[in-house]
Motif scaffolding. Structure first.
Motif, PDB file in Angstrom:
ATOM      1  N   TYR A  43      -1.860  -0.921   1.729  1.00 46.66           N
ATOM      2  CA  TYR A  43      -3.018  -1.718   2.168  1.00 46.66           C
ATOM      3  C   TYR A  43      -3.307  -1.491   3.646  1.00 46.66           C
ATOM      4  N   GLU A  66       4.542  -3.961   1.426  1.00 50.15           N
ATOM      5  CA  GLU A  66       3.350  -4.803   1.287  1.00 50.15           C
ATOM      6  C   GLU A  66       3.098  -5.158  -0.174  1.00 50.15           C
ATOM      7  N   VAL A  67       2.346  -6.246  -0.327  1.00 45.60           N
ATOM      8  CA  VAL A  67       2.035  -6.793  -1.648  1.00 45.60           C
ATOM      9  C   VAL A  67       0.531  -7.048  -1.655  1.00 45.60           C
ATOM     10  N   ILE A  68      -0.092  -6.907  -2.815  1.00 43.45           N
ATOM     11  CA  ILE A  68      -1.563  -7.042  -2.854  1.00 43.45           C
ATOM     12  C   ILE A  68      -2.019  -8.437  -2.422  1.00 43.45           C
ATOM     13  N   SER A  69      -1.164  -9.434  -2.598  1.00 40.51           N
ATOM     14  CA  SER A  69      -1.427 -10.741  -1.998  1.00 40.51           C
ATOM     15  C   SER A  69      -0.862 -10.636  -0.580  1.00 40.51           C
ATOM     16  N   PHE A  70      -1.710 -10.258   0.363  1.00 38.96           N
ATOM     17  CA  PHE A  70      -1.268  -9.741   1.666  1.00 38.96           C
ATOM     18  C   PHE A  70      -0.177 -10.521   2.403  1.00 38.96           C
ATOM     19  N   PRO A  71      -0.273 -11.862   2.463  1.00 32.08           N
ATOM     20  CA  PRO A  71       0.766 -12.565   3.256  1.00 32.08           C
ATOM     21  C   PRO A  71       2.159 -12.451   2.658  1.00 32.08           C
ATOM     22  N   GLU A  72       2.253 -11.981   1.426  1.00 28.64           N
ATOM     23  CA  GLU A  72       3.569 -11.900   0.773  1.00 28.64           C
ATOM     24  C   GLU A  72       4.355 -10.643   1.149  1.00 28.64           C
TER      25      GLU A  72
END
Ligand code: THU
Length: 153
Positions: A43, A66-72
């Protein structure tokens, strides 16, 4: 001799010698660079690597994930700390950080606090570029006035 006829002072460029701490952290730099290549940063497309030398001399590296749910997602330093703790080590002697797209990547605020948790004030933090260690700071320079208290726990 009048000032105007004085010979100009010629500055001769000299290669700055690598500091002893930078030289000794070459293996740490290489571990951080290798870890950076394993990042999962689809991302931000901002690869980061970190490598910790624990008190017993063992090296623990990590990259940002990174994770698509950014803060995670989480940082390279955090992955490296996790590896160190899971290996049974709890104290950081020195740590190297590198980011592919920055000449100097200083750890983010959250990672400063996480690193401080396992560091001493004189723990060395090596900031690297593609060639090697570029700048070395002490933990208490990177995070002065760190939050700590004896009231908790
Ligand atoms: N990042 C780190 O891994 N360490 C830092 O100290 C700063 C930021 C990562 C998090 C995210 O994956 C990417 O860099 C862009 O912020």
């Amino acid at each position: 001799m009048p000032a105007s006829s004085a010979r100009p002072c010629r500055r001769v460029p000299v290669a700055s010698p690598m500091s002893r701490s930078a030289e000794m952290a070459q293996d740490l730099f290489e571990a951080a660079r290798e870890a950076m290549a394993k990042c999962h940063a689809p991302y931000s497309k901002f690869p980061v690597g970190a490598a910790i030398r624990a008190d017993d001399g063992s090296i623990h590296a990590g990259a940002n994930i990174e994770v698509i749910s950014f803060p995670e997602g989480w940082c390279a330093e955090t992955t490296a700390i996790s590896h160190m703790v899971m290996a049974g080590q709890a104290r950081i002697r020195e740590v190297a950080v590198i980011a592919e797209k920055l000449d100097l990547c200083t750890p983010c605020g959250g990672c400063r606090q996480r690193l401080a948790e396992f560091s001493a004030p004189d723990t060395l933090v090596h900031l690297c570029d593609a060639e090697g260690v570029k700048k070395t700071l002490r933990m208490d320079e990177l995070l002065p006035y760190a939050f700590e208290t004896e009231v908790i726990g």
